[in-house]
Design a protein around this motif. Structure first.
Motif, PDB file in Angstrom:
ATOM      1  N   ALA A  73     -37.368 -28.806  35.762  1.00 17.71           N
ATOM      2  CA  ALA A  73     -37.041 -28.203  34.460  1.00 17.71           C
ATOM      3  C   ALA A  73     -35.834 -28.887  33.821  1.00 17.71           C
ATOM      4  CB  ALA A  73     -36.783 -26.709  34.620  1.00 17.71           C
ATOM      5  N   GLY A  74     -35.474 -30.074  34.281  1.00 19.14           N
ATOM      6  CA  GLY A  74     -34.320 -30.786  33.730  1.00 19.14           C
ATOM      7  C   GLY A  74     -34.548 -31.162  32.265  1.00 19.14           C
ATOM      8  N   ASP A  75     -33.492 -31.067  31.459  1.00 19.18           N
ATOM      9  CA  ASP A  75     -33.613 -31.365  30.030  1.00 19.18           C
ATOM     10  C   ASP A  75     -33.559 -32.870  29.754  1.00 19.18           C
ATOM     11  OD1 ASP A  75     -33.599 -28.618  28.929  1.00 19.18           O
ATOM     12  OD2 ASP A  75     -31.610 -28.529  29.830  1.00 19.18           O
ATOM     13  N   VAL A  76     -32.544 -33.543  30.323  1.00 24.61           N
ATOM     14  CA  VAL A  76     -32.370 -34.969  30.029  1.00 24.61           C
ATOM     15  C   VAL A  76     -33.559 -35.811  30.509  1.00 24.61           C
ATOM     16  CG1 VAL A  76     -30.940 -36.971  30.667  1.00 24.61           C
ATOM     17  CG2 VAL A  76     -29.884 -34.924  29.710  1.00 24.61           C
ATOM     18  N   PRO A  77     -34.168 -35.499  31.660  1.00 26.09           N
ATOM     19  CA  PRO A  77     -35.349 -36.280  32.058  1.00 26.09           C
ATOM     20  C   PRO A  77     -36.446 -36.308  30.984  1.00 26.09           C
ATOM     21  CG  PRO A  77     -34.545 -35.061  33.940  1.00 26.09           C
ATOM     22  CD  PRO A  77     -33.732 -34.598  32.764  1.00 26.09           C
ATOM     23  N   ALA A  78     -36.625 -35.196  30.245  1.00 25.93           N
ATOM     24  CA  ALA A  78     -37.652 -35.204  29.187  1.00 25.93           C
ATOM     25  C   ALA A  78     -37.272 -36.185  28.079  1.00 25.93           C
ATOM     26  CB  ALA A  78     -37.835 -33.793  28.622  1.00 25.93           C
ATOM     27  N   ALA A  79     -35.990 -36.188  27.712  1.00 25.83           N
ATOM     28  CA  ALA A  79     -35.542 -37.121  26.665  1.00 25.83           C
ATOM     29  C   ALA A  79     -35.704 -38.563  27.122  1.00 25.83           C
ATOM     30  CB  ALA A  79     -34.083 -36.828  26.314  1.00 25.83           C
ATOM     31  N   ILE A  80     -35.391 -38.807  28.380  1.00 33.28           N
ATOM     32  CA  ILE A  80     -35.503 -40.152  28.965  1.00 33.28           C
ATOM     33  C   ILE A  80     -36.959 -40.646  28.904  1.00 33.28           C
ATOM     34  CG2 ILE A  80     -35.417 -41.252  31.287  1.00 33.28           C
ATOM     35  CD1 ILE A  80     -32.739 -40.971  29.899  1.00 33.28           C
ATOM     36  N   LEU A  81     -37.877 -39.720  29.195  1.00 30.30           N
ATOM     37  CA  LEU A  81     -39.308 -40.070  29.146  1.00 30.30           C
ATOM     38  C   LEU A  81     -39.764 -40.369  27.720  1.00 30.30           C
ATOM     39  CD1 LEU A  81     -41.318 -37.627  31.441  1.00 30.30           C
ATOM     40  CD2 LEU A  81     -41.247 -40.114  31.584  1.00 30.30           C
ATOM     41  N   ALA A  82     -39.346 -39.518  26.777  1.00 28.72           N
ATOM     42  CA  ALA A  82     -39.770 -39.718  25.383  1.00 28.72           C
ATOM     43  C   ALA A  82     -39.224 -41.033  24.843  1.00 28.72           C
ATOM     44  CB  ALA A  82     -39.302 -38.545  24.525  1.00 28.72           C
TER      45      ALA A  82
ATOM     46  N   MET B 186     -39.094 -29.508  25.378  1.00 24.69           N
ATOM     47  CA  MET B 186     -39.932 -30.568  24.798  1.00 24.69           C
ATOM     48  C   MET B 186     -39.092 -31.541  23.970  1.00 24.69           C
ATOM     49  SD  MET B 186     -43.543 -29.946  22.888  1.00 24.69           S
ATOM     50  CE  MET B 186     -44.115 -28.806  24.116  1.00 24.69           C
ATOM     51  N   ALA B 187     -39.335 -32.821  24.200  1.00 26.83           N
ATOM     52  CA  ALA B 187     -38.679 -33.873  23.413  1.00 26.83           C
ATOM     53  C   ALA B 187     -39.730 -34.560  22.561  1.00 26.83           C
ATOM     54  CB  ALA B 187     -38.013 -34.882  24.347  1.00 26.83           C
ATOM     55  N   ALA B 188     -39.372 -34.834  21.306  1.00 28.99           N
ATOM     56  CA  ALA B 188     -40.277 -35.587  20.418  1.00 28.99           C
ATOM     57  C   ALA B 188     -39.541 -36.800  19.882  1.00 28.99           C
ATOM     58  CB  ALA B 188     -40.724 -34.701  19.257  1.00 28.99           C
ATOM     59  N   TYR B 189     -40.252 -37.915  19.840  1.00 30.08           N
ATOM     60  CA  TYR B 189     -39.684 -39.175  19.325  1.00 30.08           C
ATOM     61  C   TYR B 189     -40.772 -39.782  18.448  1.00 30.08           C
ATOM     62  CZ  TYR B 189     -37.357 -43.757  19.527  1.00 30.08           C
ATOM     63  OH  TYR B 189     -36.716 -44.923  19.218  1.00 30.08           O
ATOM     64  N   ILE B 190     -40.501 -39.819  17.136  1.00 29.75           N
ATOM     65  CA  ILE B 190     -41.582 -40.087  16.171  1.00 29.75           C
ATOM     66  C   ILE B 190     -41.218 -41.249  15.254  1.00 29.75           C
ATOM     67  CG2 ILE B 190     -42.935 -39.085  14.277  1.00 29.75           C
ATOM     68  CD1 ILE B 190     -42.124 -36.282  15.424  1.00 29.75           C
ATOM     69  N   LYS B 191     -42.169 -42.189  15.091  1.00 30.91           N
ATOM     70  CA  LYS B 191     -41.995 -43.239  14.079  1.00 30.91           C
ATOM     71  C   LYS B 191     -43.044 -43.020  13.000  1.00 30.91           C
ATOM     72  CE  LYS B 191     -39.917 -46.669  17.062  1.00 30.91           C
ATOM     73  NZ  LYS B 191     -40.172 -47.760  17.989  1.00 30.91           N
ATOM     74  N   LEU B 192     -42.612 -42.992  11.753  1.00 31.55           N
ATOM     75  CA  LEU B 192     -43.532 -42.802  10.635  1.00 31.55           C
ATOM     76  C   LEU B 192     -43.759 -44.133   9.909  1.00 31.55           C
ATOM     77  CD1 LEU B 192     -42.165 -39.463   9.094  1.00 31.55           C
ATOM     78  CD2 LEU B 192     -44.096 -39.749  10.655  1.00 31.55           C
ATOM     79  N   ALA B 193     -44.987 -44.339   9.446  1.00 31.98           N
ATOM     80  CA  ALA B 193     -45.289 -45.531   8.649  1.00 31.98           C
ATOM     81  C   ALA B 193     -44.807 -45.306   7.211  1.00 31.98           C
ATOM     82  CB  ALA B 193     -46.798 -45.778   8.678  1.00 31.98           C
ATOM     83  N   ALA B 194     -44.898 -46.349   6.379  1.00 27.06           N
ATOM     84  CA  ALA B 194     -44.408 -46.244   4.992  1.00 27.06           C
ATOM     85  C   ALA B 194     -45.126 -45.129   4.237  1.00 27.06           C
ATOM     86  CB  ALA B 194     -44.591 -47.581   4.287  1.00 27.06           C
ATOM     87  N   ASP B 195     -46.419 -44.900   4.565  1.00 31.08           N
ATOM     88  CA  ASP B 195     -47.154 -43.834   3.860  1.00 31.08           C
ATOM     89  C   ASP B 195     -46.960 -42.463   4.529  1.00 31.08           C
ATOM     90  OD1 ASP B 195     -48.576 -44.040   6.178  1.00 31.08           O
ATOM     91  OD2 ASP B 195     -50.524 -44.409   5.238  1.00 31.08           O
ATOM     92  N   MET B 196     -45.976 -42.385   5.424  1.00 37.42           N
ATOM     93  CA  MET B 196     -45.587 -41.135   6.103  1.00 37.42           C
ATOM     94  C   MET B 196     -46.628 -40.640   7.114  1.00 37.42           C
ATOM     95  SD  MET B 196     -42.606 -40.788   5.035  1.00 37.42           S
ATOM     96  CE  MET B 196     -41.909 -39.186   5.324  1.00 37.42           C
ATOM     97  N   THR B 197     -47.578 -41.487   7.491  1.00 42.08           N
ATOM     98  CA  THR B 197     -48.438 -41.102   8.616  1.00 42.08           C
ATOM     99  C   THR B 197     -47.691 -41.449   9.914  1.00 42.08           C
ATOM    100  OG1 THR B 197     -49.549 -43.225   8.546  1.00 42.08           O
ATOM    101  CG2 THR B 197     -50.671 -41.384   7.437  1.00 42.08           C
ATOM    102  N   CYS B 198     -48.152 -40.843  10.983  1.00 43.50           N
ATOM    103  CA  CYS B 198     -47.477 -41.028  12.275  1.00 43.50           C
ATOM    104  C   CYS B 198     -47.900 -42.372  12.893  1.00 43.50           C
ATOM    105  CB  CYS B 198     -47.867 -39.867  13.192  1.00 43.50           C
ATOM    106  SG  CYS B 198     -47.328 -40.078  14.863  1.00 43.50           S
ATOM    107  N   GLU B 199     -46.935 -43.289  12.959  1.00 44.87           N
ATOM    108  CA  GLU B 199     -47.214 -44.619  13.533  1.00 44.87           C
ATOM    109  C   GLU B 199     -47.228 -44.532  15.064  1.00 44.87           C
ATOM    110  OE1 GLU B 199     -45.065 -47.907  11.554  1.00 44.87           O
ATOM    111  OE2 GLU B 199     -44.414 -48.363  13.602  1.00 44.87           O
ATOM    112  N   SER B 200     -46.260 -43.801  15.602  1.00 44.39           N
ATOM    113  CA  SER B 200     -46.252 -43.548  17.048  1.00 44.39           C
ATOM    114  C   SER B 200     -45.507 -42.252  17.315  1.00 44.39           C
ATOM    115  CB  SER B 200     -45.601 -44.705  17.809  1.00 44.39           C
ATOM    116  OG  SER B 200     -44.219 -44.706  17.570  1.00 44.39           O
TER     117      SER B 200
END
Ligand SMILES: Cc1cc2nc3c(=O)[nH]c(=O)nc-3n(C[C@H](O)[C@H](O)[C@H](O)COP(=O)(O)OP(=O)(O)OC[C@H]3O[C@@H](n4cnc5c(N)ncnc54)[C@H](O)[C@@H]3O)c2cc1C
Length: 283
Positions: A122-131, A197-211
């Motif tokens: 249940a560690g918090d930082v491990p989730a961030a490390i994975l994301a 839960m950790a989320a790490y999101i890259k958006l494309a120029a048209d604001m769709t989710c690139e990754s």
């Protein structure tokens, strides 16, 4: 409660610390911030004959930018990560996760290396490390080797570190325009995650989710990436319909734990809810 007897060593060099691990193998334990280990010693869940205190080693506490990465020494505390201006500006996901670990005392003593090496389910930082797809440096008798976060967490309190290795550094990417958030559901603010839960999101120029990277903690024997949900969300607008379709996939094929803090079904439900919340928080 008293621990079993052990020899205490406070080596001044990495070489001496590793020599002790080589000599004592499974009978040795490294001491970092002591926030997990000291309780385990007192409860006799850990019974080393040799305790190797990392506090005597200089140069394991730092946060510095190196190219497009930020390198963090294993003995850097949660508080230092939370308060780091460099991380807040260039990799805010890590300070966000460090900020919700335990209470002030735990954050002042606990270290990033200890958190990752301990691999609490249940560690918090491990989730961030994975994301963040972080890189982890393990230093042993043959020198350094590098592990990807995705390969590091093997199970409950189990990692890819060998008995004679010390986790010495973590490297995280400079986020650039990537958005991120870490959230957890816990009974009280200072408690371990029932779901984190950790989320790490890259958006494309048209604001769709690139990754998108979604890392989950607290629900099974180790933190994990919700790959099926990530695949479902990639290329979408991350709108309500896309998130609703991806929510059940967060815990698909996961053997969820149930305990006094929450049943497996409750955790499944919460994980689905937190997908929407963490994405909203990252936008
Ligand atoms: C009251 C309380 C509340 C807490 N709440 C939370 C919470 O909400 N979220 C959360 O994530 N955690 C929480 N924790 C746990 C905390 O995060 C610990 O600090 C962390 O798990 C271990 O870090 P440490 O530096 O204290 O390591 P230690 O306790 O010193 O060591 C932990 C383990 O890691 C090994 N180890 C340590 N450093 C290294 C290294 N560099 N290389 C190899 N092995 C190493 C040790 O041998 C030991 O087995 C809480 C702890 C307490 C006491």
């Amino acid at each position: 409660m008293f621990p079993n007897r052990f020899d205490y060593h406070r080596p001044k060099t990495m070489q001496d610390a590793i020599a002790l691990l080589v000599k004592y193998k499974d009978d040795a334990k490294l001491l970092a911030g002591g926030q997990s280990l000291v309780s385990m010693l007192k409860l006799r869940l850990a019974n080393p004959t040799c305790l190797v205190d990392l506090a005597g080693l200089a140069g394991l506490s730092y946060i510095r930018e190196e190219g497009n990465k930020i390198a963090i020494g294993a003995m850097t505390t949660y508080a230092e990560i939370k308060d780091s201006k460099l991380l807040q500006a260039k990799c805010p996901l890590l300070p966000k996760a460090a900020a919700v670990v335990g209470d002030v005392q735990v954050r002042n003593r606990g270290t990033i290396g200890g958190s990752i090496a301990h691999a609490d389910p249940a560690g918090d930082v491990p989730a961030a490390i994975l994301a963040l797809d972080a890189e982890i440096t393990a230093t042993g008798p043959k020198g350094d080797r590098w592990l990807q976060a995705a390969d590091f967490f093997e199970g409950m309190y189990a990692t890819g570190l060998a008995v004679d290795e010390i986790l010495t550094e973590i490297r995280v990417p400079v986020q650039g325009s990537a958005r991120s958030a870490y959230m957890k559901a816990a009974r009280r603010p200072s408690d371990f995650a029932i779901v984190g839960m950790a989320a790490y999101i890259k958006l494309a120029a048209d604001m769709t989710c690139e990754s998108i990277a979604i890392a989950v903690t607290g629900v099974t024997d180790k933190p994990y990436r919700a790959s099926a949900a990530e695949a479902k969300l990639k290329g979408t607008k991350l709108d309500a319909a896309s998130i609703e379709a991806a929510s059940p996939l967060v815990t698909e094929n996961i053997d969820l734990v149930g305990n006094m803090h929450g049943s497996a079904d409750f955790r499944r439900h919460l994980a689905g809810v937190y997908l929407g919340r963490v994405i909203a928080a990252a936008q």
